[in-house]
Design an enzyme around this catalytic site. Structure first.
Site, PDB file in Angstrom:
ATOM      1  CG  ASP A 153      -0.851   0.366  12.469  1.00 33.95           C
ATOM      2  OD1 ASP A 153       0.230  -0.074  12.381  1.00 33.95           O
ATOM      3  OD2 ASP A 153      -1.228   1.827  12.706  1.00 33.95           O
ATOM      4  CD  GLU A 154      -6.695  -1.709   9.687  1.00 33.66           C
ATOM      5  OE1 GLU A 154      -7.037  -1.439   8.626  1.00 33.66           O
ATOM      6  OE2 GLU A 154      -5.706  -0.968  10.260  1.00 33.66           O
ATOM      7  CG  LEU A 155      -5.245  -5.770   8.104  1.00 31.39           C
ATOM      8  CD1 LEU A 155      -5.245  -5.860   6.494  1.00 31.39           C
ATOM      9  CD2 LEU A 155      -6.584  -6.529   8.376  1.00 31.39           C
ATOM     10  CG  HIS A 215       2.301   3.237  13.481  1.00 30.39           C
ATOM     11  ND1 HIS A 215       1.072   2.865  13.772  1.00 30.39           N
ATOM     12  CD2 HIS A 215       2.629   4.366  14.157  1.00 30.39           C
ATOM     13  CE1 HIS A 215       0.616   3.508  14.365  1.00 30.39           C
ATOM     14  NE2 HIS A 215       1.408   4.695  14.935  1.00 30.39           N
ATOM     15  N   GLY A 249       0.902  -1.194  -0.037  1.00 30.98           N
ATOM     16  CA  GLY A 249       0.127  -0.076   0.055  1.00 30.98           C
ATOM     17  C   GLY A 249       0.857   1.297  -0.118  1.00 30.98           C
ATOM     18  CB  SER A 280      -1.642  -4.655  -3.730  1.00 23.38           C
ATOM     19  OG  SER A 280      -2.278  -3.589  -3.210  1.00 23.38           O
ATOM     20  NE  ARG A 306      -6.790  -9.873   0.838  1.00 24.79           N
ATOM     21  CZ  ARG A 306      -6.678  -8.514   0.565  1.00 24.79           C
ATOM     22  NH1 ARG A 306      -5.421  -7.921   0.973  1.00 24.79           N
ATOM     23  NH2 ARG A 306      -7.591  -7.959  -0.100  1.00 24.79           N
ATOM     24  CD  GLN A 328       5.362   4.826   4.878  1.00 29.49           C
ATOM     25  OE1 GLN A 328       6.142   4.405   4.729  1.00 29.49           O
ATOM     26  NE2 GLN A 328       4.908   6.163   5.038  1.00 29.49           N
TER      27      GLN A 328
END
Length: 202
Positions: free
Chosen positions: A83-85, A108, A25, A53, A48, A27
Site C-alpha cells: 500500500d505504501e508504494l 485493497h 509478494g 522477486s 522494479r 498477493q
C-alpha cells in the site's frame, strides 16, 4: 448480499486479455499464478529493476517487465505492490503510460478511498479483494477450493459498467459480510464473489 459462482460469468472473456500484476509478494504471486493456471495466456509481472522477486517470478515461468512497460502493454493492470508504494508507482509509472480504457484493479481500497491515488477519468477502476493472505489464496486454489472474495467497481468512463472480467485467485466458501462498504467511498453496492475460479464481471 449477492453471491456469484463460476456459472454466473463467462471466464473466457479474461483469457483473451493482457494482464499485468504489479508486485510479486503475498498477493501478487497468488494472482499471477492463479490467472496463468486458469488459462489466461498473457500474464506478466511488473517489478522494479533489480527486484529480488524477479527470480521467483521467472522460476514460475512468468515474464517480468517494468511497471512502465506493463502499463503500455496491458489491458488490465492489477496493482498489488505494498500500500505504501502504490501511489508513487501509479504517479510515476502507470498514470503516464496506461492506455485509455485500461482497467486498473486494486485488492485493497486504502489508496483510492483516501485519495492517495486519483485514477485518470478514462480508466476503468475496480477492486477485487480475496479475504485471505496470498499464500492461502494460492494453496486453496491448488487444492481446488478457495477463500472468499469481495468486489466492486468504483468508476467507469462509460454510462454502464465495463465488460472487464477478472477471475479472482481462488475464492470459494461462503463469504461473510466484509467491511468493503468503506473501501471505495464513491462505489456501488458491494457484491461478494466466491468459488474456485470466481469471476467479477463489471
Amino acid at each position: 448480499m449477492r453471491v456469484y459462482y463460476d456459472r454466473d460469468a463467462d471466464v473466457n472473456l479474461i483469457k483473451g486479455k493482457k494482464v499485468a500484476v504489479v508486485g510479486y509478494g503475498s498477493q501478487g504471486h497468488a494472482h499471477a499464478n492463479n490467472l496463468r493456471d486458469s488459462g489466461v495466456k498473457e500474464v506478466r509481472v511488473a517489478l522494479r529493476a533489480g527486484s529480488a522477486s524477479a527470480k521467483k517470478a521467472t522460476d514460475a515461468d512468468l515474464q517480468v517487465m517494468t511497471a512502465d512497460e506493463a502499463a503500455k502493454w496491458a489491458d488490465l493492470v492489477m496493482l498489488l505492490a505494498p500500500d505504501e508504494l502504490q501511489a508513487q508507482i501509479y504517479r510515476d509509472s502507470l498514470e503516464p503510460n496506461l492506455r485509455q480504457g485500461t482497467a486498473l484493479v486494486f485488492a485493497h481500497g486504502l489508496n483510492v478511498h483516501f485519495n492517495l491515488i486519483e485514477p485518470r477519468a478514462d480508466l476503468d477502476v475496480f477492486m477485487i479483494a480475496p479475504k485471505g493472505p496470498g499464500h492461502l489464496v494460492r494453496s486453496e486454489y491448488k487444492r481446488g477450493a478457495g477463500c472468499p472474495a469481495c468486489w466492486r467497481y468504483t468508476r467507469t468512463p462509460a454510462a454502464t459498467p465495463p465488460r472487464s472480467l477478472y477471475p479472482t485467485p481462488a475464492p470459494s466458501v461462503a463469504a461473510a459480510p466484509a467491511p468493503s462498504r468503506r473501501l471505495f467511498a464513491k462505489s456501488a453496492k458491494p457484491i461478494f464473489s466466491e468459488n474456485k475460479l470466481s469471476c467479477a464481471v463489471v
